[in-house]
Motif scaffolding. Structure first.
Motif, PDB file in Angstrom:
ATOM      1  N   LEU A 213     -17.520  50.197 -32.818  1.00 28.06           N
ATOM      2  CA  LEU A 213     -16.964  49.512 -31.665  1.00 28.06           C
ATOM      3  C   LEU A 213     -15.627  50.100 -31.238  1.00 28.06           C
ATOM      4  N   ILE A 214     -14.778  50.441 -32.203  1.00 29.91           N
ATOM      5  CA  ILE A 214     -13.473  51.008 -31.851  1.00 29.91           C
ATOM      6  C   ILE A 214     -13.624  52.417 -31.288  1.00 29.91           C
ATOM      7  N   VAL A 215     -14.565  53.196 -31.807  1.00 32.22           N
ATOM      8  CA  VAL A 215     -14.807  54.531 -31.241  1.00 32.22           C
ATOM      9  C   VAL A 215     -15.263  54.410 -29.790  1.00 32.22           C
ATOM     10  N   ALA A 216     -16.198  53.501 -29.519  1.00 30.20           N
ATOM     11  CA  ALA A 216     -16.640  53.296 -28.137  1.00 30.20           C
ATOM     12  C   ALA A 216     -15.494  52.792 -27.266  1.00 30.20           C
ATOM     13  N   TYR A 217     -14.684  51.913 -27.813  1.00 30.74           N
ATOM     14  CA  TYR A 217     -13.544  51.369 -27.072  1.00 30.74           C
ATOM     15  C   TYR A 217     -12.540  52.460 -26.723  1.00 30.74           C
ATOM     16  N   LEU A 218     -12.215  53.302 -27.689  1.00 27.01           N
ATOM     17  CA  LEU A 218     -11.227  54.356 -27.454  1.00 27.01           C
ATOM     18  C   LEU A 218     -11.744  55.428 -26.500  1.00 27.01           C
ATOM     19  N   THR A 219     -12.994  55.824 -26.662  1.00 29.18           N
ATOM     20  CA  THR A 219     -13.534  56.865 -25.785  1.00 29.18           C
ATOM     21  C   THR A 219     -13.599  56.390 -24.337  1.00 29.18           C
ATOM     22  N   LYS A 220     -13.835  55.100 -24.130  1.00 24.84           N
ATOM     23  CA  LYS A 220     -13.853  54.587 -22.758  1.00 24.84           C
ATOM     24  C   LYS A 220     -12.443  54.435 -22.207  1.00 24.84           C
ATOM     25  N   LEU A 221     -11.487  54.096 -23.070  1.00 21.25           N
ATOM     26  CA  LEU A 221     -10.103  53.980 -22.597  1.00 21.25           C
ATOM     27  C   LEU A 221      -9.576  55.312 -22.088  1.00 21.25           C
ATOM     28  N   ARG A 222      -9.900  56.385 -22.763  1.00 16.30           N
ATOM     29  CA  ARG A 222      -9.325  57.677 -22.380  1.00 16.30           C
ATOM     30  C   ARG A 222     -10.314  58.554 -21.620  1.00 16.30           C
ATOM     31  N   SER A 223     -11.408  57.996 -21.137  1.00 19.04           N
ATOM     32  CA  SER A 223     -12.442  58.816 -20.508  1.00 19.04           C
ATOM     33  C   SER A 223     -11.958  59.471 -19.220  1.00 19.04           C
ATOM     34  N   LEU A 224     -11.021  58.870 -18.499  1.00 21.02           N
ATOM     35  CA  LEU A 224     -10.519  59.435 -17.243  1.00 21.02           C
ATOM     36  C   LEU A 224      -9.185  60.149 -17.419  1.00 21.02           C
ATOM     37  N   SER A 225      -8.770  60.393 -18.646  1.00 21.99           N
ATOM     38  CA  SER A 225      -7.483  61.048 -18.884  1.00 21.99           C
ATOM     39  C   SER A 225      -7.577  62.539 -18.582  1.00 21.99           C
ATOM     40  N   SER A 226      -6.426  63.157 -18.390  1.00 21.84           N
ATOM     41  CA  SER A 226      -6.368  64.592 -18.125  1.00 21.84           C
ATOM     42  C   SER A 226      -6.302  65.358 -19.442  1.00 21.84           C
ATOM     43  N   ARG A 227      -6.294  66.662 -19.332  1.00 21.56           N
ATOM     44  CA  ARG A 227      -6.243  67.493 -20.536  1.00 21.56           C
ATOM     45  C   ARG A 227      -4.939  67.311 -21.305  1.00 21.56           C
ATOM     46  N   LEU A 228      -3.884  66.951 -20.606  1.00 22.69           N
ATOM     47  CA  LEU A 228      -2.582  66.834 -21.250  1.00 22.69           C
ATOM     48  C   LEU A 228      -2.379  65.478 -21.917  1.00 22.69           C
ATOM     49  N   THR A 229      -3.264  64.524 -21.679  1.00 25.80           N
ATOM     50  CA  THR A 229      -3.106  63.188 -22.265  1.00 25.80           C
ATOM     51  C   THR A 229      -4.381  62.732 -22.968  1.00 25.80           C
ATOM     52  N   THR A 230      -5.182  63.645 -23.405  1.00 27.16           N
ATOM     53  CA  THR A 230      -6.440  63.278 -24.040  1.00 27.16           C
ATOM     54  C   THR A 230      -6.362  63.457 -25.548  1.00 27.16           C
ATOM     55  N   PHE A 231      -7.382  62.988 -26.237  1.00 22.70           N
ATOM     56  CA  PHE A 231      -7.477  63.111 -27.685  1.00 22.70           C
ATOM     57  C   PHE A 231      -8.940  62.925 -28.074  1.00 22.70           C
TER      58      PHE A 231
END
Length: 716
Positions: free
Chosen positions: A369-387
Motif C-alpha cells: 500500500l505504501i509503495v502504491a501510495y508513494l508512486t502515485k504521489l510522485r508520478s507527475l514529478s520532474s526528473r529533478l524531484t523524483t525518486f
C-alpha cells in the motif's frame, strides 16, 4: 473523523453494515456446518472468496488471512478480480493464470460459498464484472464493499439477468449484502483515508463474525469455537484503540481540531528531513544555473575577476585563474549538494544521485500500500524531484532481493511490530536482523539511512538514524506485556526483542514449576512483593529445577516452592537434589539446558521486585476466564481441579489469537497511518518547488469515465 464514524456505525445494531455483517456471519456459519466440499477429482471447493484489485485486493488478502486464522476450518482464498473474471468466462474470454494455483479444473466454489467483492470506488471494471459472473451461480452468496452506496457495484447486487438471477435476487434482498466504508467519493488517486477506512471496516466485520460464532456455539453443531464473550470484548477494545493512535499520528482529533502530538511532530520532522533528499538535485541545479547565468552574462568569473582586481596577474600565468573558474563551473553542483547536506544535518558524502525509498514491514499489505501510495504521489514529478520506490516484507524476501542494492542513496523506512507482546517478539527480531544485514554490508557512511516506526520505544542507535514510537496508552494491556514490564527494571518497560524472547521462555518454565506446587489448591502469600531468586537454579542451569521467593523486608526468610504437589496443611521441605547429569538427556535437552545457564545472568539483571507476583496474578485472571476457575483471595487458593492447571506456556498460547488480531488489524494500521503522514510531508515539499511543482493527488492514468483501467475484458 472517518474512523470515529465507522466505530459509531458498527455500534448501531440497526445499521446497514451490522445487518449485512449478520447475514455474512450466518452464511459463514452455514458453510462451516456443511463441512469441506470435494469434487469427484478430490478438489476442495472454495468456502470464502475475497476479490478486488490493487489496494482493495491487498486489504482483502489481509482480511482473508485473518479470517483463516480465526476460523481455520474454512478454505479462504483471496484472488484478483482480473483472474476471477478470466477464470469464470467461457470460450475466447477464458484466461488461465499460468503461474497461479487455479485453473479451469481447480477453481471451484463450494455450495453456499461466500464471496466478497471489494472496490473503493464501486466502479472498478474487473470487480464489477466478476461480481456479475459470480451472481450467475445461485449457490453462491455474494457480498460487496465500497466507499459509498451509490455505486455500480451496489446496482449489480440489486439486479439480475434472467430468471435465475431474479430468483437469487429475491433471496439476497431479504437480507442486505452491501458494506460501506463511509468515505464517500475520493477523487485523489493516492489513496489514504479510503484504504484505512476499508481496513477498519473489515476489522469490524471480523469481530462480528467471531461474536456470531460465540452466540451460536452449541455442543450439538460439532464446531470447535475456542472463543468466549470475553474474547469478543477484548477484541473490540483493541479495535477501538486505533482511533486514539490515528489522532496522535495525524495531529487532529475526530472533530477536526488540531491536537498537539509529539508523534505527529516527529513524523513531520522526519518527512521534512527526507524531503531534502528529494529536492537536493533541484536545489543544486537551480543554484548552479543561477551562478552560471550571473557570472557569464556580466562577464565576472569570480577567480579571474579577483585576480584582475588584485593586480597580481603578472605574477601568475594568465591561464591559472581561468582553470580555477572552469573547476568551479564543473564541480559547483557537487559543492552545492555538500553545502545543502551540511545545512540540513544530513550525511555529506553519499551518492550524488536520486534516492531510492524502500518500505519494509512485517505486514505485506503495508509495504504494498505504501509503495502504491508513494508512486502515485510522485508520478507527475520532474526528473529533478523524483525518486524510486520499492517495498518488501522484512521477514521474507527483503534480504534476498534487495540487500545487494543497499548503497548510500537508499532510504529504508521499516515498520516494526511490538516485541513486548509475546507472539510478536520473534517477528521484530527477524525484522531487525534483516535491517542489520542491509546496514552493515557497507562500512561507515557508505551504507543506507534507516528510519523505523513502531509501538516499542526501544531502538538501536547504531542501526537507525531515527526511531518514531507510536502511542500505546490507549491499547489494552496484554498478559504477556504485563509480565514483561514487571520483569524489566526500566520505567518505560522498553527492551530489545532478544531479551523479550528470553524472558518469555523463562516465564514459561517458571510457571511450570509453580503449577506443580499449586495443583493441590495451596499458594503462598504473595502480598509482600517477593523477588524471584535465581541463585538456587545456577547449579544445573535450569530455572524449572528450583524456584524460590525472598520477601524484600526480611532477607533471611526464604519460601521455597516444592516440585511436587503438596498438602495445604503441611509443606514438606524439598529434598536436596544433586546437579543433574547431561548423560541421560538427548542433544536438544542438553542444548536447552546450556541455553538456560547462559541466559540466567541476563534475566537476573532485569528481574523486578513484582515479578513473581505478576506471574500469579496474570495467570489467575487468565485461568479464571478461560477455565472457569475461582480464586479465593483470603485463603490464596485455587478452586479448580488440578488436572486443569497448566503452565504459563498455555497462558501465552491462549493469547496468540488476540495478539495476532491486534497486530494485523490495529498495529499494522497504526504504522500504515504513520507512514502516510511521513511520506505526505516528504513529497509535499517536492510538489511545491518553483517552476517544477506538480499535483501529487493526480496521475497520468486517469480515464474520462468513472472506472479503473483493467487488462482483462468481458467478452460476450
Amino acid at each position: 473523523r472517518i474512523l470515529h464514524k465507522i466505530d459509531n456505525l458498527w455500534r448501531d445494531a440497526r445499521s446497514l453494515n451490522r445487518s449485512s455483517a449478520l447475514h455474512f456471519a450466518q452464511r459463514l456459519h452455514g458453510r462451516q456446518l456443511a463441512g469441506p466440499a470435494l469434487t469427484e477429482a478430490g478438489v476442495r471447493g472454495i468456502d470464502v472468496l475475497v476479490t478486488g484489485v490493487e489496494g482493495s485486493l491487498w486489504v482483502g488478502e489481509q482480511f482473508a488471512a485473518d479470517l483463516s486464522r480465526l476460523f481455520p476450518g474454512l478454505y479462504v482464498v483471496p484472488l484478483s478480480s482480473n483472474l476471477v473474471l478470466g477464470l469464470l468466462q467461457d470460450g475466447a474470454g477464458y484466461m488461465e493464470p499460468l503461474q497461479g494455483r487455479f485453473n479451469k479444473d481447480t477453481f471451484r466454489l463450494a455450495p453456499g460459498a461466500v464471496c466478497l467483492a471489494i472496490s473503493q470506488s464501486g466502479t472498478t471494471y474487473p470487480t464489477v464484472w466478476a461480481t456479475r459472473l459470480l451472481l450467475r451461480d445461485p449457490r453462491c452468496h455474494v457480498f460487496a464493499m465500497s466507499g459509498h452506496m451509490d455505486t455500480v457495484l451496489r446496482e449489480t447486487l440489486s439486479r439480475g439477468q434472467g430468471q435465475q438471477q431474479r430468483q437469487a435476487l429475491q433471496q439476497h434482498q431479504q437480507q442486505p449484502s452491501i458494506f460501506t466504508s463511509m468515505v464517500g467519493v475520493r477523487p485523489a488517486e493516492a489513496s489514504t483515508v479510503a484504504t484505512v477506512a476499508m481496513q477498519h471496516t473489515l476489522s469490524h466485520l471480523l469481530l462480528e463474525c467471531v461474536a456470531h460464532a460465540v452466540d451460536l456455539k452449541t455442543p450439538e453443531d460439532g464446531l470447535e469455537c475456542p472463543y468466549t464473550a470475553q474474547d469478543v470484548s477484548d477484541m473490540q477494545q483493541v479495535l477501538e484503540s486505533l482511533l486514539y493512535s490515528a489522532e496522535k499520528s495525524c495531529g487532529v482529533d475526530f472533530r477536526g481540531a488540531a491536537t498537539p502530538s509529539v508523534v505527529h511532530e516527529e513524523l513531520v520532522k522526519t518527512g521534512a528531513r527526507w524531503a531534502h533528499h528529494v529536492t537536493e538535485a533541484y536545489v543544486a541545479t537551480m543554484l548552479a544555473a543561477l551562478y552560471v547565468y550571473i557570472t557569464v552574462t556580466f562577464g565576472l568569473p569570480p577567480v579571474s575577476t579577483v585576480f584582475d582586481w588584485s593586480h597580481i596577474s603578472p605574477l601568475v600565468p594568465s591561464w591559472v585563474p581561468h582553470l580555477l573558474d572552469a573547476h568551479i563551473y564543473v564541480f559547483i553542483g557537487v559543492a552545492i549538494c555538500v553545502a545543502h547536506r551540511l545545512l540540513t544535518g544530513r550525511r555529506l558524502w553519499t551518492r550524488f544521485s536520486s534516492r531510492s525509498v524502500v518500505v519494509v514491514d512485517s505486514c505485506t499489505m503495508n509495504a504494498k500500500l505504501i509503495v502504491a501510495y508513494l508512486t502515485k504521489l510522485r508520478s507527475l514529478s520532474s526528473r529533478l524531484t523524483t525518486f524510486s520506490v520499492f517495498g518488501q516484507n522484512g521477514t521474507d524476501s527483503f534480504v534476498h532481493e534487495m540487500t545487494h542494492l543497499t548503497t548510500s542513496d537508499t532510504l529504508i523506512a521499516m515498520g516494526l511490530p511490538d516485541c513486548r507482546i509475546a507472539s510478536l517478539a520473534s517477528t521484530q527480531s527477524a525484522m531487525l536482523m534483516s535491517l542489520q544485514q542491509a546496514k552493515f554490508i557497507k562500512k561507515g557512511s557508505a551504507g543506507i539511512e534507516a528510519v523505523t516506526l513502531g509501538q516499542n520505544p526501544w531502538f538501536d542507535e547504531r542501526l537507525v538514524s531515527q526511531h518514531i514510537a507510536l502511542p500505546t496508552c490507549a491499547r489494552p494491556a496484554f498478559v504477556s506485556q504485563n509480565l514483561l514490564s514487571t520483569s524489566l527494571t526500566s520505567a518505560d518497560a522498553t527492551c530489545p526483542p532478544g531479551l523479550a524472547i528470553t524472558v518469555y521462555e523463562h516465564l514459561c518454565h517458571t510457571a511450570l514449576k509453580v503449577s506443580r506446587a499449586t495443583s493441590s489448591g495451596t499458594l503462598p502469600n504473595l502480598l509482600g512483593a517477593p523477588r524471584l531468586d535465581l541463585s538456587l537454579a545456577r547449579h544445573n542451569g535450569d530455572i524449572v529445577g528450583h524456584v524460590a521467593m525472598k520477601p524484600m523486608r526480611d532477607a533471611h526468610a526464604v519460601i521455597t516452592v516444592p516440585a511436587e504437589s503438596v498438602d495445604g496443611s503441611s509443606v514438606p521441605q524439598e529434598p536436596e537434589m544433586a546437579p543433574p547429569s547431561e548423560r541421560g538427556l538427548d542433544w536438544e535437552e542438553q542444548e536447552a539446558q546450556r541455553e538456560h545457564m547462559r541466559a540466567l545472568p541476563l534475566i537476573e539483571e532485569y528481574l523486578g521486585q513484582e515479578f513473581l507476583h505478576t506471574v500469579f496474578e496474570a495467570w489467575r485472571r487468565q485461568r479464571s476466564r478461560a477455565m472457569g476457575t475461582v480464586w479465593n483471595a483470603s485463603r490464596h487458593t485455587w478452586l479448580m481441579p488440578s488436572k486443569n492447571m497448566q503452565g504459563m506456556q498455555q497462558v501465552l498460547e491462549s493469547q496468540r489469537v488476540l495478539e495476532y488480531f491486534y497486530e494485523s488489524r490495529v498495529g499494522a494500521t497504526e504504522r500504515l497511518v504513520g507512514f502516510m503522514v511521513l511520506f505526505h510531508r516528504m513529497v509535499s515539499s517536492a510538489s511545491r518547488v518553483p517552476y517544477l511543482g506538480f499535483a501529487m493527488d493526480r496521475t497520468e492514468s486517469r480515464l474520462r469515465i468513472a472506472s479503473t483501467p483493467a487488462p482483462v475484458p468481458m467478452r460476450g
